[in-house]
Design an enzyme around this catalytic site. Structure first.
Site, short mmCIF file in Angstrom:
data_model
loop_
_atom_site.label_atom_id
_atom_site.label_comp_id
_atom_site.label_asym_id
_atom_site.label_seq_id
_atom_site.Cartn_x
_atom_site.Cartn_y
_atom_site.Cartn_z
N CYS A 108 0.81 -1.22 0.00
CA CYS A 108 0.00 0.00 0.00
C CYS A 108 0.85 1.27 0.00
O CYS A 108 1.49 1.57 -1.00
CB CYS A 108 -1.00 -0.04 1.16
N HIS A 114 -3.44 -5.52 2.47
CA HIS A 114 -3.09 -5.60 3.89
C HIS A 114 -3.67 -6.91 4.43
O HIS A 114 -4.25 -7.70 3.70
CB HIS A 114 -3.76 -4.46 4.67
N1 GLN Z 1 -1.96 7.11 2.27
C1 GLN Z 1 -2.12 6.23 1.17
C2 GLN Z 1 -3.48 6.30 0.51
O1 GLN Z 1 -4.48 6.57 1.16
C3 GLN Z 1 -1.78 4.83 1.63
C4 GLN Z 1 -2.72 4.26 2.66
C5 GLN Z 1 -2.31 2.89 3.13
O2 GLN Z 1 -1.14 2.55 3.17
N2 GLN Z 1 -3.30 2.08 3.55
O3 GLN Z 1 -3.55 6.05 -0.68
#
Ligand code: GLN
Length: 247
Positions: free
Chosen positions: A98, A197
């Protein structure tokens, strides 16, 4: 646990900054699955101010919010780019999840419009359309190498792959890279980027072993990774499929 086998050097990038939705479980999973087969994992945990101390066979980074990504971007690009890129060029493996995945591509334009530089491991860029646009949230199932990957996603950024990028997987349920083109994640050499995740590896043991094998190809190419009894892991995988509305 036996310690007679090879050592696998794992660099865990910014565990304090980049650890959403139990992403640290990926490192625990890799450590355990190595140790169960006689591979000794040596984990270097990189804090924000640190420079990597030498080479690694496997890099792991989790997700983080925009603020944490800003710090991670600075640490990666100003202090650690050379070591990481040189190791990857030498066959090291990577799992980037992510926000970490976004930082391993060319750039991330955050929700407030600021630009975060990435390392360019993946030919891709990520644009956050703004906090008034719905995020990509929910359970994900994708097709990967004739099997499935399961996980959970929550990101505002939309990742678009460049012409030389290869997607990791094809979305069956969920949003994946951008909710438009059906792709999920990216692959570059032995580096894998994904939005999954979960943590993703404990309930996708085939992906965990794929990553360990990729890293061992550099660390100990002749080592034979023995199979494990993954009954519990596959039960967790099937439960995630059911939660996502699939069997
Ligand atoms: N901040 C990033 C987004 O919202 C990554 C979020 C995350 O790692 N879950 O795209």
């Amino acid at each position: 646990m036996t310690t007679s086998g090879p050592v696998l050097r794992i660099a865990y990038l910014y565990p304090d900054l980049m650890n959403l939705y139990a992403d640290r479980g990926n490192v625990t999973c890799l450590e355990r699955r190595c140790a169960w087969r006689g591979v000794t994992p040596k984990v270097q945990r990189l804090e924000w101010n640190d420079r990597l101390a030498g080479t690694s066979d496997l890099y792991v980074i989790g997700g983080g919010q925009d603020r944490q990504q800003q710090l991670a971007s600075e640490g990666l690009t100003t202090r650690n780019a050379d070591q990481i890129l040189s190791d990857l060029g030498d066959g090291a493996a990577m799992l980037a999840v992510c926000g970490g995945y976004q930082l391993m591509a060319h750039r991330y334009r955050a929700a407030d419009g600021s630009e975060l530089a990435g390392l360019g491991v993946f030919d891709a860029e990520t644009l956050h359309p703004g906090s008034d646009v719905p995020r990509c949230i929910g359970n994900v199932v994708c097709d990967w190498k004739g099997s499935r990957l399961v996980g959970f996603e929550n990101h505002g950024g939309r990742t678009y792959l460049g012409s030389t990028s290869v997607p990791l997987a094809q979305v069956v349920r969920g949003h994946g890279n951008n909710s438009e083109d059906g792709t999920e994640g990216a692959v570059a050499g032995s580096a894998i980027g994904t939005y999954l995740h979960g943590s993703v590896l404990p309930k996708n043991p085939h992906l965990a072993d794929h990553i360990i094998r990729s890293a061992l190809a550099r660390a100990a190419p002749d080592f034979n990774l023995a199979p494990l009894d993954d009954a519990d892991e596959w039960a967790a995988h099937r439960a995630a499929l059911r939660v996502a509305g699939l069997r």
